[in-house]
Design a protein around this motif. Structure first.
Motif, PDB file in Angstrom:
ATOM      1  N   ASP A  79      38.810  38.010  36.735  1.00  0.00           N
ATOM      2  CA  ASP A  79      38.805  37.684  38.122  1.00  0.00           C
ATOM      3  C   ASP A  79      38.686  38.910  38.935  1.00  0.00           C
ATOM      4  N   ASN A  80      39.074  39.931  38.607  1.00  0.00           N
ATOM      5  CA  ASN A  80      39.297  41.279  39.184  1.00  0.00           C
ATOM      6  C   ASN A  80      37.877  41.976  39.195  1.00  0.00           C
ATOM      7  N   LEU A  81      37.218  41.661  38.324  1.00  0.00           N
ATOM      8  CA  LEU A  81      35.780  42.322  37.796  1.00  0.00           C
ATOM      9  C   LEU A  81      34.637  41.382  38.433  1.00  0.00           C
ATOM     10  N   SER A  82      35.087  40.199  39.191  1.00  0.00           N
ATOM     11  CA  SER A  82      34.003  39.234  39.455  1.00  0.00           C
ATOM     12  C   SER A  82      32.893  40.123  40.503  1.00  0.00           C
ATOM     13  N   SER A  83      33.502  40.633  41.376  1.00  0.00           N
ATOM     14  CA  SER A  83      32.608  41.379  42.126  1.00  0.00           C
ATOM     15  C   SER A  83      31.538  42.409  41.580  1.00  0.00           C
ATOM     16  N   LEU A  84      32.095  42.946  40.753  1.00  0.00           N
ATOM     17  CA  LEU A  84      31.216  44.106  39.869  1.00  0.00           C
ATOM     18  C   LEU A  84      30.230  43.304  39.124  1.00  0.00           C
ATOM     19  N   LEU A  85      30.684  42.100  38.326  1.00  0.00           N
ATOM     20  CA  LEU A  85      29.667  41.460  37.661  1.00  0.00           C
ATOM     21  C   LEU A  85      28.635  40.757  38.541  1.00  0.00           C
ATOM     22  N   LYS A  86      28.981  39.960  39.666  1.00  0.00           N
ATOM     23  CA  LYS A  86      28.018  39.706  40.632  1.00  0.00           C
ATOM     24  C   LYS A  86      26.843  40.755  41.062  1.00  0.00           C
TER      25      LYS A  86
END
Length: 760
Positions: free
Chosen positions: A664-671
């Motif tokens: 969840d915390n890395l969601s922006s990175l993955l996006k």
């Protein structure tokens, strides 16, 4: 007697027609006939011999008498020789003669050696007397006589041409001569110090004609110069006077912009000139700029004429010696303080410099007329050589200027990102964003993308392009120097920046990424230089000007910097994950908090890298690099969890919670990675591949989060369907995972058997 010895033909003794054939054999009667006739012929010969002897009896008697006399005389000689031999054997006179001869030889040798020794002693005594005479004359002030004696004694003692085996006394005499020569050098140096002086208060050079040194009063300067010339120490004795004149007269005369002026004066005494004075006056106009050089050269000639007249007494040999001693330094001063400063800064002003070339040639011609310079030694014409090669000096000066600018901008650049740079998307050449106004956002020649570079790289390439434009407008010699200046300026980046940023390259920061972009930008710009400028280069350097050889080294440097950054990030992430202690016992609050802290730190590092890399790297590079980092993190966490051998029910829930929290915390990175894929060019690599294919461990860790609370039968069914294998799980990992979560039972054994025997 000759007929007696005629040859007898046997066939002539026979008669008959049948003997005409030589091969016909003789019969017995024939042989008897031959014997009979031979006997008759023999008797005839004997008769003739007897008659001959009787007719020459007296001749034979005389011959026998002479033979008898010869035998008698031989016997007499033999008796005499025997007598002599008997005398010799009784008294050995040859031994006495030999002794006498040896004694005569020894006596003659001793006499010859004594004569030679006497001659040597006379020579030594003569040399000693001459040395003493020279020393005495030197003390009495007869300097020329003393100098001539020293010069002749140098030849007599073969100074500098010594041989082995010489008498020891020659070494002693040479030492006496050397002592006398040193005394002469010291005294002549004192004379010249007394003769030529500089008065600091009045800024005056005084040349005295009457000298007084060591109780020697009234010695003429001209006499001192003559003696120094004869002794061959003119250069040595004039050295200090030359230094004084160069320092206090020549250097001020050549000072560009604020030159000194000179005034001469002569003091007359009752016996003629007693003193000559050269006054050094400051320039009345401090803003004088002698661009043409006439005034500067006139002042130097004024000083040299003063030397020629009042120190060298217009003697060509003396002024030539003074010139050999001082001209190298004088010419260096003129070049450094004047000629090098008026070298044109613009190629269009090279024509105006020809005036200086002309007056420089006239200046050296004037010195040659005074015999200050040699008429035959081309090395003396250093000023003309420098001024005539002004194109080379101009090019060298510009090259130095270009390299100086390049070095300064590289050292002064702080590698900061422009303040108005906020772009988070790809920089296309036609995107029309406001950031395009920054000169740090540059086009990549062989790509449709733009990238942000440091001021150092952008300004360096501006300098390179300006210099290459000058190459196209310059002569071949100047263009060649400019071409090398461009290459050296580009290579300065490679030499300076890695050393300057060494500490920053060891951390996670934007400086390293800017340097990566710089190297990428420079490598592509270098490849384009030849295409852009080669056609306008002078013909003589078109085939020799090469830039492409430098591009690979910058491309390689860029890749090394990027890979180094990736490895630093991975190393830091591994250290952080090591703090989770393999995610053991997460059902305990302390262990859970420790694991959560490690996950938070890893997420923080990844977000930091995300912010820096996404804004500065090209989308394709950002995607590739970030996927490598994420793959390392996810695979490490997945591996640590799968290695746990005994998991409680609460522990599995906590592990699942940690995985979901991290994702969840890395969601922006993955996006951001997904958007990078969508915006990437169709020609770029991996554009059509989903993110899970580029980060295989992402699918695996997601599935691991699901498996942590999945029933055993569901896990078995997922393996049988091939879903788990497609996520990267191996049969060994799955069996160990089941044994760690589920207690030993018939169902577990059955499921493991099904997993082992499934055909995929």
């Amino acid at each position: 007697m000759d007929p007696l010895f005629d040859r007898i033909n046997v066939r002539d003794l026979l008669s008959g027609h049948d003997l005409s054939d030589p091969s016909t054999p003789l019969s017995t009667p024939d042989l008897r006939l031959i014997i009979s006739r031979l006997e008759s012929h023999s008797l005839h010969i004997k008769s003739k011999v007897r008659s001959y002897l009787l007719s020459h009896r007296e001749d034979f008697a005389s011959l026998f008498s002479q033979c008898n006399d010869a035998v008698f005389k031989t016997s007499e000689i033999s008796d005499n020789v025997s007598g002599i031999l008997s005398l010799i054997s009784d008294r050995p006179i040859d031994v006495e003669i030999r002794k006498l001869v040896d004694e005569i030889g020894r006596t003659t040798k001793e006499a010859r050696e004594k004569r030679e020794m006497l001659g040597l002693l006379k020579i030594i005594v003569g040399i000693c007397e001459r040395l003493e005479g020279a020393r005495s004359a030197f003390s009495d002030g007869r300097l020329r006589f003393s100098a001539e004696e020293v010069k002749e004694l140098k030849k007599a003692l073969r100074i500098g041409d010594e041989e082995e085996g010489e008498p020891i006394v020659y070494g002693l005499l040479r030492k006496q001569w050397a002592d006398l020569f040193d005394e002469m050098q010291d005294l002549f140096s004192k004379f010249m110090e007394n003769a030529v002086r500089f008065e600091q208060d009045s800024r005056t050079i005084r040349v005295k004609y009457k000298l007084c040194v060591d109780k020697m009063d009234g010695i003429e300067l001209h006499t001192v110069m003559e003696a120094m010339d004869v002794a061959g120490i003119l250069d040595y004795s004039l050295a200090k006077a030359a230094d004084l004149i160069i320092k206090h007269a020549i250097t001020p005369a050549v000072s560009y912009g604020s030159p000194a002026m000179f005034a001469e004066d002569v003091n007359q005494g009752s016996e003629g000139i007693s003193e000559a004075v050269l006054k050094i006056l400051p320039s009345q106009d401090c803003k004088i700029v002698d661009v043409d050089g006439d005034a500067i050269y006139a002042r130097v000639i004024q000083v040299i004429k003063f030397i020629f007249k009042h120190i060298c007494f217009e003697n060509g040999s003396w002024i030539r010696s003074f010139g050999r001693l001082t001209w190298p330094r004088i010419s260096d001063i003129i070049i450094s303080k004047f000629l090098s400063k008026v070298v044109p800064e613009d190629a269009s002003k090279l024509v105006d410099f020809q005036k200086i070339v002309k007056c420089t040639s006239e200046f050296e011609f004037s010195l040659k007329e005074m015999m200050f310079l040699s008429a035959s030694d081309g090395k003396d014409y250093r000023l003309s050589s420098f001024s005539e090669n002004v194109e080379v000096h101009f090019a060298f000066r510009k090259k130095t200027e270009v390299l100086g600018k390049a070095r300064n901008l590289l050292l002064q650049c702080d590698f900061s990102v422009p303040q108005d740079y906020t772009s988070k998307g790809p920089l296309l050449k036609n995107d029309g964003m406001a950031i395009n106004s920054s000169n740090q956002v540059v086009d990549l020649i062989f790509s449709s993308k733009r990238c942000v570079v440091s001021k150092a790289a952008s300004q360096l390439m501006e300098l390179v392009h300006q210099t290459l434009q000058d190459v196209c407008l310059s002569s071949a010699r100047v263009a060649w120097e400019f071409y090398h200046a461009v290459r050296d300026a580009i290579l300065l980046y490679e030499a300076v920046i890695p050393v300057k940023l060494e500490r920053q390259l060891d951390g996670i920061n934007q400086v390293a990424i800017l340097m990566y972009n710089d190297c990428l930008f420079l490598s592509q710009e270098i490849l384009g230089l030849a295409f852009e400028y080669r056609t306008d280069f002078p013909d003589s350097i078109k085939e020799h000007a090469v830039f492409a050889d430098m591009a690979p080294r910058f491309h390689l440097m860029a890749e090394e910097i990027l890979q180094r950054q990736i490895q630093i990030v991975i190393f830091n992430l591994r250290e952080v994950i090591d703090g989770a202690d393999g995610f053991q016992n997460t059902h305990q609050m302390q262990q859970f908090e420790s694991a959560k802290f490690s996950i938070d730190q890893a997420v923080f590092i990844l977000e930091k890298v995300h912010i820096i890399w996404e804004s500065l790297l090209r989308p394709s590079t950002y995607k590739r690099s970030m996927c490598m980092v994420l793959e390392s993190v996810f695979s490490r966490i997945t591996k640590d969890i799968l290695l746990l051998d005994d998991l409680a029910a609460e522990e599995t829930l906590q592990l699942q919670r940690l995985i979901h929290m991290m994702l969840d915390n890395l969601s922006s990175l993955l996006k951001s990675l997904i958007s990078a894929f969508d915006s990437n060019e169709k020609s770029e690599e991996d554009t059509s591949r989903p993110i899970d294919d580029l980060i295989p461990s992402l699918r695996k860790i997601r599935k691991l989060g699901e498996l942590l609370d999945m029933p055993l039968k569901s896990i078995t069914s997922a393996w049988e369907s091939g879903e788990l294998m497609s996520c990267g799980f191996t049969i060994l990992e799955l069996k160990d995972f089941i044994r760690a979560i589920f207690a030993d039972s018939t169902l577990r054994k059955e499921c493991i058997w099904r997993i082992e025997n499934v055909t995929l």
